[in-house]
Design a protein around this motif. Structure first.
Motif, PDB file in Angstrom:
ATOM      1  N   CYS A 119       0.842  -1.195   0.000  1.00 26.64           N
ATOM      2  CA  CYS A 119       0.000   0.000   0.000  1.00 26.64           C
ATOM      3  C   CYS A 119       0.878   1.246   0.000  1.00 26.64           C
ATOM      4  O   CYS A 119       1.921   1.291   0.661  1.00 26.64           O
ATOM      5  CB  CYS A 119      -0.913   0.018   1.225  1.00 26.64           C
ATOM      6  SG  CYS A 119      -2.110  -1.335   1.216  1.00 26.64           S
ATOM      7  N   THR A 120       0.435   2.246  -0.754  1.00 30.42           N
ATOM      8  CA  THR A 120       1.129   3.534  -0.789  1.00 30.42           C
ATOM      9  C   THR A 120       0.110   4.622  -0.481  1.00 30.42           C
ATOM     10  O   THR A 120      -1.094   4.381  -0.496  1.00 30.42           O
ATOM     11  CB  THR A 120       1.746   3.786  -2.177  1.00 30.42           C
ATOM     12  OG1 THR A 120       0.692   3.763  -3.141  1.00 30.42           O
ATOM     13  CG2 THR A 120       2.777   2.729  -2.525  1.00 30.42           C
ATOM     14  N   ARG A 121       0.616   5.829  -0.250  1.00 29.70           N
ATOM     15  CA  ARG A 121      -0.299   6.917   0.097  1.00 29.70           C
ATOM     16  C   ARG A 121      -0.848   7.595  -1.145  1.00 29.70           C
ATOM     17  O   ARG A 121      -1.799   8.362  -1.056  1.00 29.70           O
ATOM     18  CB  ARG A 121       0.438   7.959   0.940  1.00 29.70           C
ATOM     19  CG  ARG A 121       0.826   7.347   2.283  1.00 29.70           C
ATOM     20  CD  ARG A 121       0.992   8.402   3.317  1.00 29.70           C
ATOM     21  NE  ARG A 121       1.101   7.753   4.625  1.00 29.70           N
ATOM     22  CZ  ARG A 121       1.362   8.403   5.729  1.00 29.70           C
ATOM     23  NH1 ARG A 121       1.532   9.695   5.697  1.00 29.70           N
ATOM     24  NH2 ARG A 121       1.443   7.759   6.866  1.00 29.70           N
ATOM     25  N   ALA A 124      -2.935   5.501  -6.087  1.00 31.91           N
ATOM     26  CA  ALA A 124      -2.932   4.102  -6.542  1.00 31.91           C
ATOM     27  C   ALA A 124      -3.436   3.178  -5.445  1.00 31.91           C
ATOM     28  O   ALA A 124      -3.951   2.104  -5.728  1.00 31.91           O
ATOM     29  CB  ALA A 124      -1.533   3.695  -6.982  1.00 31.91           C
ATOM     30  N   GLY A 125      -3.286   3.562  -4.195  1.00 29.47           N
ATOM     31  CA  GLY A 125      -3.793   2.733  -3.100  1.00 29.47           C
ATOM     32  C   GLY A 125      -2.924   1.507  -2.866  1.00 29.47           C
ATOM     33  O   GLY A 125      -1.727   1.623  -2.660  1.00 29.47           O
ATOM     34  N   CYS A 126      -3.545   0.329  -2.943  1.00 26.32           N
ATOM     35  CA  CYS A 126      -2.834  -0.912  -2.627  1.00 26.32           C
ATOM     36  C   CYS A 126      -2.754  -1.816  -3.855  1.00 26.32           C
ATOM     37  O   CYS A 126      -3.691  -1.873  -4.649  1.00 26.32           O
ATOM     38  CB  CYS A 126      -3.551  -1.661  -1.514  1.00 26.32           C
ATOM     39  SG  CYS A 126      -3.619  -0.753   0.041  1.00 26.32           S
ATOM     40  N   ILE A 127      -1.641  -2.516  -3.944  1.00 26.33           N
ATOM     41  CA  ILE A 127      -1.485  -3.529  -4.990  1.00 26.33           C
ATOM     42  C   ILE A 127      -1.404  -4.881  -4.290  1.00 26.33           C
ATOM     43  O   ILE A 127      -0.558  -5.092  -3.413  1.00 26.33           O
ATOM     44  CB  ILE A 127      -0.231  -3.275  -5.834  1.00 26.33           C
ATOM     45  CG1 ILE A 127      -0.395  -1.966  -6.614  1.00 26.33           C
ATOM     46  CG2 ILE A 127       0.020  -4.450  -6.781  1.00 26.33           C
ATOM     47  CD1 ILE A 127       0.859  -1.532  -7.338  1.00 26.33           C
ATOM     48  N   ILE A 128      -2.305  -5.779  -4.682  1.00 30.02           N
ATOM     49  CA  ILE A 128      -2.347  -7.114  -4.095  1.00 30.02           C
ATOM     50  C   ILE A 128      -1.916  -8.103  -5.173  1.00 30.02           C
ATOM     51  O   ILE A 128      -2.449  -8.079  -6.289  1.00 30.02           O
ATOM     52  CB  ILE A 128      -3.770  -7.457  -3.608  1.00 30.02           C
ATOM     53  CG1 ILE A 128      -4.263  -6.394  -2.616  1.00 30.02           C
ATOM     54  CG2 ILE A 128      -3.809  -8.847  -2.975  1.00 30.02           C
ATOM     55  CD1 ILE A 128      -5.726  -6.520  -2.254  1.00 30.02           C
ATOM     56  N   THR A 129      -0.961  -8.965  -4.857  1.00 26.55           N
ATOM     57  CA  THR A 129      -0.507  -9.964  -5.832  1.00 26.55           C
ATOM     58  C   THR A 129      -0.553 -11.352  -5.196  1.00 26.55           C
ATOM     59  O   THR A 129      -0.515 -11.489  -3.973  1.00 26.55           O
ATOM     60  CB  THR A 129       0.932  -9.675  -6.307  1.00 26.55           C
ATOM     61  OG1 THR A 129       1.795  -9.689  -5.169  1.00 26.55           O
ATOM     62  CG2 THR A 129       1.032  -8.326  -7.010  1.00 26.55           C
ATOM     63  N   TRP A 130      -0.640 -12.368  -6.042  1.00 24.37           N
ATOM     64  CA  TRP A 130      -0.640 -13.747  -5.560  1.00 24.37           C
ATOM     65  C   TRP A 130      -0.275 -14.673  -6.713  1.00 24.37           C
ATOM     66  O   TRP A 130      -0.225 -14.251  -7.876  1.00 24.37           O
ATOM     67  CB  TRP A 130      -2.005 -14.130  -4.995  1.00 24.37           C
ATOM     68  CG  TRP A 130      -3.116 -14.049  -5.997  1.00 24.37           C
ATOM     69  CD1 TRP A 130      -3.504 -15.006  -6.886  1.00 24.37           C
ATOM     70  CD2 TRP A 130      -3.964 -12.926  -6.233  1.00 24.37           C
ATOM     71  NE1 TRP A 130      -4.541 -14.551  -7.664  1.00 24.37           N
ATOM     72  CE2 TRP A 130      -4.843 -13.279  -7.277  1.00 24.37           C
ATOM     73  CE3 TRP A 130      -4.074 -11.648  -5.666  1.00 24.37           C
ATOM     74  CZ2 TRP A 130      -5.808 -12.403  -7.768  1.00 24.37           C
ATOM     75  CZ3 TRP A 130      -5.038 -10.792  -6.149  1.00 24.37           C
ATOM     76  CH2 TRP A 130      -5.897 -11.174  -7.183  1.00 24.37           C
ATOM     77  N   GLN A 131      -0.008 -15.920  -6.388  1.00 20.64           N
ATOM     78  CA  GLN A 131       0.239 -16.947  -7.398  1.00 20.64           C
ATOM     79  C   GLN A 131      -0.881 -17.979  -7.341  1.00 20.64           C
ATOM     80  O   GLN A 131      -1.528 -18.134  -6.300  1.00 20.64           O
ATOM     81  CB  GLN A 131       1.596 -17.617  -7.144  1.00 20.64           C
ATOM     82  CG  GLN A 131       2.753 -16.671  -7.420  1.00 20.64           C
ATOM     83  CD  GLN A 131       4.062 -17.273  -6.974  1.00 20.64           C
ATOM     84  OE1 GLN A 131       4.227 -17.632  -5.812  1.00 20.64           O
ATOM     85  NE2 GLN A 131       4.996 -17.391  -7.886  1.00 20.64           N
ATOM     86  N   PRO A 132      -1.124 -18.673  -8.449  1.00 21.43           N
ATOM     87  CA  PRO A 132      -2.234 -19.639  -8.469  1.00 21.43           C
ATOM     88  C   PRO A 132      -2.061 -20.720  -7.414  1.00 21.43           C
ATOM     89  O   PRO A 132      -0.944 -20.999  -6.976  1.00 21.43           O
ATOM     90  CB  PRO A 132      -2.149 -20.257  -9.873  1.00 21.43           C
ATOM     91  CG  PRO A 132      -1.326 -19.310 -10.668  1.00 21.43           C
ATOM     92  CD  PRO A 132      -0.396 -18.629  -9.716  1.00 21.43           C
TER      93      PRO A 132
END
Length: 153
Positions: A119-121, A124-132
């Motif tokens: 998350c940044t101020r 853009a807000g938050c970036i959520i990432t994941w793998q399958p």
């Protein structure tokens, strides 16, 4: 079709689930009219060309009666898998139960891997990432659909 054996002696509520990629549990209940000494045996065939195999690890209920089966190293094939549960009793013939199941339909997927949130101020807000999630049979990761639930504190 007419099955040999006493009515109400075949198993009921047969159900299987695959979890942790390659483990499978199948369970059932005794037929409501099955004699008390009835013992059940599960056989399965994972593909048309595979051998029919008996359960290696039964789950036992009271009286030592087989009420389920645990499987390890299960491979999910594209074809339907055949399950057959028959029974034996000193007193009477026991009806069998059989069913074809597509294993991918009963798989409980593991959670997605390596979920990270940055998350940044700025707007853009938050970036959520994941793998399958891990799975033995999905080759195209685009097959997965995800849903994110965000709860504000």
């Amino acid at each position: 079709p007419v099955f040999a054996g006493m009515n109400g002696s075949a198993i009921e509520n047969f159900s299987c689930v695959i979890y942790n990629v390659s483990l499978m549990n199948c369970t059932w209940q005794a037929g409501r009219d099955a004699p008390g000494d009835t013992q059940y045996f599960l056989y399965w065939q994972n593909s048309r060309y595979g051998d029919e195999m008996e359960c290696e690890l039964y789950i036992k209920g009271e009286n030592g009666r087989n009420m389920g089966c645990r499987f390890q190293n299960v491979r999910i094939e594209t074809e339907k898998t055949y399950f057959l549960v028959n029974g034996s009793s000193k007193d009477s013939l026991i009806q069998f139960y059989d069913e074809y199941i597509q294993l991918y339909k009963i798989e409980i997927l593991t959670p997605p891997l390596n979920v990270t949130v940055n998350c940044t101020r700025d707007p853009a807000g938050c970036i959520i990432t994941w793998q399958p999630p891990l799975t033995s049979h999905v080759e195209n990761v685009n097959c997965f659909q995800y849903e994110i639930s965000i709860q504000k504190k």
